[in-house]
Each structure stands twice: as C-alpha cells, then as structure tokens.
Design a protein around this motif. Structure first.
Motif, mmCIF file in Angstrom:
data_model
loop_
_atom_site.group_PDB
_atom_site.id
_atom_site.type_symbol
_atom_site.label_atom_id
_atom_site.label_comp_id
_atom_site.label_asym_id
_atom_site.label_seq_id
_atom_site.Cartn_x
_atom_site.Cartn_y
_atom_site.Cartn_z
ATOM 1 N N GLY A 13 0.324 -6.544 -7.389
ATOM 2 C CA GLY A 13 1.367 -7.553 -7.399
ATOM 3 C C GLY A 13 1.159 -8.527 -8.538
ATOM 4 N N ALA A 52 5.820 -1.244 -3.826
ATOM 5 C CA ALA A 52 5.734 -1.025 -2.390
ATOM 6 C C ALA A 52 6.175 0.386 -2.039
ATOM 7 C CB ALA A 52 6.604 -2.035 -1.654
ATOM 8 N N VAL B 21 1.088 -6.369 3.227
ATOM 9 C CA VAL B 21 0.410 -6.321 1.929
ATOM 10 C C VAL B 21 -1.046 -5.912 2.127
ATOM 11 C CG1 VAL B 21 -0.119 -7.580 -0.203
ATOM 12 C CG2 VAL B 21 1.775 -8.356 1.241
ATOM 13 N N VAL B 50 3.519 -3.334 0.781
ATOM 14 C CA VAL B 50 3.281 -3.786 -0.590
ATOM 15 C C VAL B 50 1.860 -3.437 -1.036
ATOM 16 C CG1 VAL B 50 3.096 -5.855 -2.042
ATOM 17 C CG2 VAL B 50 4.988 -5.629 -0.395
ATOM 18 N N ASP B 52 -1.259 -4.361 -3.603
ATOM 19 C CA ASP B 52 -1.772 -5.488 -4.385
ATOM 20 C C ASP B 52 -3.209 -5.176 -4.771
ATOM 21 O OD1 ASP B 52 -1.786 -8.050 -5.517
ATOM 22 O OD2 ASP B 52 -2.599 -8.942 -3.692
#
Lengths: 83, 151
Positions: A13, A52, B21, B50, B52
């Motif tokens: 991210g 995602a 996440v 998600v 990360d």
C-alpha cells in the motif's frame, strides 16, 4: 471489475502524500523511515492506495473512495494463521 | 477474518463497508480465500483483501510490527466523513469479538443521527435509553444509569 496485469514486484500500500511503492530500496533502515503513526480517534483516517484481492480478481483500493460510507478497516497478522 | 466475512451481510445492512489488510500478497489472499476461507464462509470473502507487504499502511495506522514483519490486529471504524471514530488493537494470539464492533457501530450511528445531541452510556445496546448531555443531566446520570446496568 477488470483484471489488471500482475507483475512480480512486491505489492504494498501507499499512504497518500508519500512516494509510491516500488523504485529503489530506501537508503535508510526501515525503522527510521518517514511515516509516523497518524491514526487517532477523532482525526481523519490516513488515506492510502493498495492492491487487493476481491471476489476472484485483482484490483486497487483507495480508502478515500469510501467517503460517504461507514468503513470497517481490519488489520490482521497474516493469511493462514489460526485465530 | 472469517468471523468478519461471516457477519458481512449484517454489516452491509448497517451500511458498513469492510476492508481487510495484511502483509500477504494479493496472490496469497486468493489462495487463502479459495482453499480455506471459502470452506468456512459460503461464497468466500465478500470484501476486498488488501495487500500491504512493506507495511506502509500499517505504519500509518500504528499497527506495523517491525520486529515480526506483521500487522497487529487493528480494527478501525471510520465514519462517512473519513474520521476514525473507534479503534482497537490486539496482539496476535487473541481474536476480536465482532459483536462488540457491531454494538459500537449502532452507537456511533445513533450519535451521528442525533447530530451530537445524544450520547450512549457504558454498555449501551440499541433500543436502550441514551443520555442527552446538558444542564438537566448534570448530577442526574444516576437516574438513568446504575452500576450493574451493563450486561
């Protein structure tokens, strides 16, 4: 949703206002890198964009796209863990 | 995650979207969904999972654990204005209780609908009396809330 081409780079991210992921590795050790914790109740949630998996496809998610809705954001230690 | 996926329709009825996440890649998310979670929750995980991997998002939310390279169990309730209304962070071995999150969603939505004129006392459940902060309530909370009222 349209599938995006998938490379082999590590996916991660990116917090809004910071340099996007990728590119050369940071020249500073991880612990001292930029972002400090900014999440706090009563304050704006830090915006981010991240890849995602969603219902069979790969997509990109941006937190601020959820403006106008309630959102539950859940972090967890890892896939295939036990709790 | 399966607990949240299982209650997803309840969250949707409350108008709440969900994002999970972790530091796993989206490829691993797919494998976990296809091979395990879809056997625990019908239809698999209904919300975006998600990735990360560098912990950038987790760092911004204070849940990145650089020693273990993982993200702690952080749960953030964000309102329609993008403001964090509630957060809870647990170390990995203890799972969350989603019912408490749902209770808080009811409470925060009630307070928001009242435009800040109402507050919910400790242990409040939907349908129970709320508090209306103001001169009349000062010193009178004992009339509406007593120890032991919380279930």
């Amino acid at each position: 949703m349209a599938d995006q081409p998938q490379g082999c780079a590590r996916v991660t991210g990116t917090v809004a206002g910071e340099k996007p992921a990728g590119g050369p590795p940071p020249d500073r050790p991880l612990e001292t890198r930029g972002t400090t914790m900014t999440a706090r109740v009563g304050q704006k949630a830090p915006d981010f964009t991240a890849p995602a998996y969603h219902k069979g496809g790969f997509t990109s998610v941006k937190l601020s796209d959820f403006a106008g809705k309630w959102l539950l954001l859940c972090f967890y230690p890892g896939d295939f863990t036990f709790v | 995650m399966s607990a949240v996926a299982d209650k997803y329709s309840e969250l949707q009825k409350l108008g709440v979207e969900v994002l999970s996440v972790s530091v796993d890649s989206h490829f691993v998310h797919k494998m976990w969904n296809d091979h395990e979670l879809s056997r625990m929750v019908e239809g698999g995980v209904p919300f975006p999972m998600v990735s990360d991997q560098a912990g950038n998002v987790g760092r911004a939310y204070g849940v990145w654990d650089e020693n273990q390279g993982i993200e702690l169990r952080g749960r953030f309730l964000i309102d329609p204005d993008g403001v964090i209304q509630a957060m809870e962070v647990l170390t990995p071995p203890v799972g969350r209780r989603l019912a408490e999150t749902v209770r808080q969603i009811h409470a925060f939505q009630h307070v928001r609908r009242s435009k800040g004129t109402e507050a919910t006392p400790a242990g409040w459940e939907p349908g129970q009396p709320t508090l209306k902060p103001g001169p009349a309530l000062v010193g009178k909370v004992w009339e509406v809330w007593k120890p032991g009222a919380e279930k």
